[in-house]
Write an enzyme that holds these catalytic residues in place. Sequence first.
Site, short mmCIF file in Angstrom:
data_model
loop_
_atom_site.label_atom_id
_atom_site.label_comp_id
_atom_site.label_asym_id
_atom_site.label_seq_id
_atom_site.Cartn_x
_atom_site.Cartn_y
_atom_site.Cartn_z
N SER A 30 1.06 -1.29 -0.03
CA SER A 30 0.09 -0.02 0.04
C SER A 30 0.81 1.21 -0.01
CB SER A 30 -0.84 -0.02 1.06
OG SER A 30 -1.77 1.12 1.48
N TYR B 272 -2.37 -1.14 10.28
CA TYR B 272 -2.39 -1.40 8.74
C TYR B 272 -1.39 -0.49 8.25
CZ TYR B 272 -4.01 -1.21 3.78
OH TYR B 272 -4.12 -1.31 2.68
#
Length: 730
Positions: A598, A611
């Site tokens: 990401s 995350y």
Amino acid sequence: MPIKKEEFKFVNYSWDDAVANELTPIGSLVYRSNILGADQRITNTGGGNTSAKLMETDPLTGEQVEVLWVKGSGGDLRTATKENFSSLYQDKLRALDNTYQSFPNKGYKSEGEDAMVGMFKHCNFCLNPRASSIDTPLHSMIEEKHVDHLHPNAVIAVASCKDQRELTEVIWGGQMAYVPWMRPGWEAAKVCEQTYAENPDIVGILLGQHGHTNWNSESKSCYETSLWVIETAARYIEEHDKGEDTFGGAKYQSLPEQERNELLSKFLPVARGLLSNKVKFIGTVQSDDTALRFVNSVDAPRLAKLGTSCPDHFLRTKIQPLYVDFDPQQDSFETLVEKFEKGIDQYRLDYIDYYNTCKREDSPPMRDPSPTVVLIPGVGVIGWGKNKSESRVTTEFYNCAIEVMRGAEAISEYTALPMQEAFDIEYWALEEAKLQRMPKEAPLARDVVVVIGAGDGIGKETAFRVAKEGAHVVCADLRLEAAQATADELTSIYGQGIGVAGTGISSCGPAIALGVDITKRESVKAMFDQVTLAYGGIDKVIVTAGVFLAPGQAGMSNDQQFDVSFAVNVKGGYIVGTEANEIWKAQGLPGALVLTTSVNAAVSKKGSLAYDTSKAAANHLVRELAVELAPLVNVNGLAPATVVKGSTMFPRDRVIASLAKYNVEFSEQDSDDVLRDKLANFYAQRTLTKQPITPADQAEAAYLMVSGQLSKTTGQIISVDGGLHEAFLR
């Protein structure tokens, strides 16, 4: 001759008057073809032809003319439609005999044989573009209105016996004539025409080493005659079946299914790597009772060496298979690999000698000398091909060859085509031309691509993207039902598949679905084992599975969220990569691994601590795995920005919370899609390109990284974020 439909034991009687009576004459031919082709005991995939001579209106003269409708080249009876049939003016086709006779005659291999196929197009009715089969003159020269030319196992068994002529008389009581082996073509058709003329009471002809042709004045009667010919042969074979003494009896015992599959999951990647020294192959395993009885038998080495007899068979299976002298009760896995490696080396030398011994001045260049069929006692038959469809059909054809040998050995002694005749079929100019006409293979046509997280979002889009390029796609997901839905959509587009078969002919198609939990090594290993059993190995692995847990979400403590985030987003990729590497090392073939990370890995922000940290670790995992898996495997990362559309990470409540956080106007009555679009457009305004990031954008990048176009790129993170300058490399 008639047999009541309820008395057939060895073929299916499928004719339905209620259906047939509603059909046009050409519709009846298609119907007859389909129900014949639906029974593998009647004819094999792509084999055989059916025809009807019908009166049609000539589009130029308006007159009634006789037209031969015959299944064209490359079609399959089971799935044939009207478009798969060539149509030719019968009078023009018959007139071509004068052309044929003008060529220098060198027996039935005159110079005109192959040239005649090119002449058929001059006889086409209504400019029908379907290429005519080499068997077209056979259907034309038999005067009856309806003709079937088929390749049933039971009939080929008779046609492969050393005393096939005598058996023809015994089995069919004089109602079938006999013609010895001739390569299909004009001269063979002429011999059949003469035989038919000299024996007006016969209903068909046995073609030595080949199959049979039969006829009748009505479509239904022709169908029933075909069934009678096959049923009669099958009954005779059954009466003489040797039972436990078939193929000389058993020499070896089969491995138990679980033990066999464990062995295969280790062996198939090794075999695939050794076979794929020129191009890659996809495998199909057959381990049913028929295959095991043969490979375990005393006579298997002798019969395997003789090779197959029917031309349809060895065009797929080559002149003979590779038999591995493996003792399943005594030999180790290492011994199996050693024997296979020595066997394949010798097979290639023998094949090169076969080619050099039999080649003619105008023979096409030698093809890959590797075997396409491998026989292993205790394990089964393994077929190899350029894709799953071809390997399945190859295995299916060798299964037919086994049944042919069983029948021939039951009633007499099996014989194969002479080596030169086999070569002339395998390297026939017409077959070579057919190969050259085939479309260029898609970029990933020989690849097995495992997409983990294929149930939705980026994973689903990626599965579709690689399938478009010809890949065999394994749709894996924690939610098997979601993976299955993706696989079902792909098979509806690209072809039929029926899952993974542990025994029998594995009939999975271009996509299969498997459940997997990437946080558990045993689950990942089991998934890869199933992939290996289905296709023979793997080539590319793309991991899009991930988890986002915001603080307070799912009732977890922050510590628990860290544990889950790292288990899925980091350790999951590690487990997948290291398990896949065991297969890549066994194959020795280049591979590619893509992990989805990401842009959050490079951008610190509030509200996604677990995350973002896990994705930063995943970025470094990419670099570490690139080092560990080099030089065989390229490892790269795909770093998306926020992808809202189709993502399970953005359920309705999270989307609403985000819209409220950023003061984006919305209504509680808005649909999920409308809400997601609003959020995606908001995120887009924070990028340089001002465009929403979609799953398709990510899938395109994932495909690029496994396409081979970036073969010199490894250990890199490719961001697909619309130009998020905060994520620029520093």
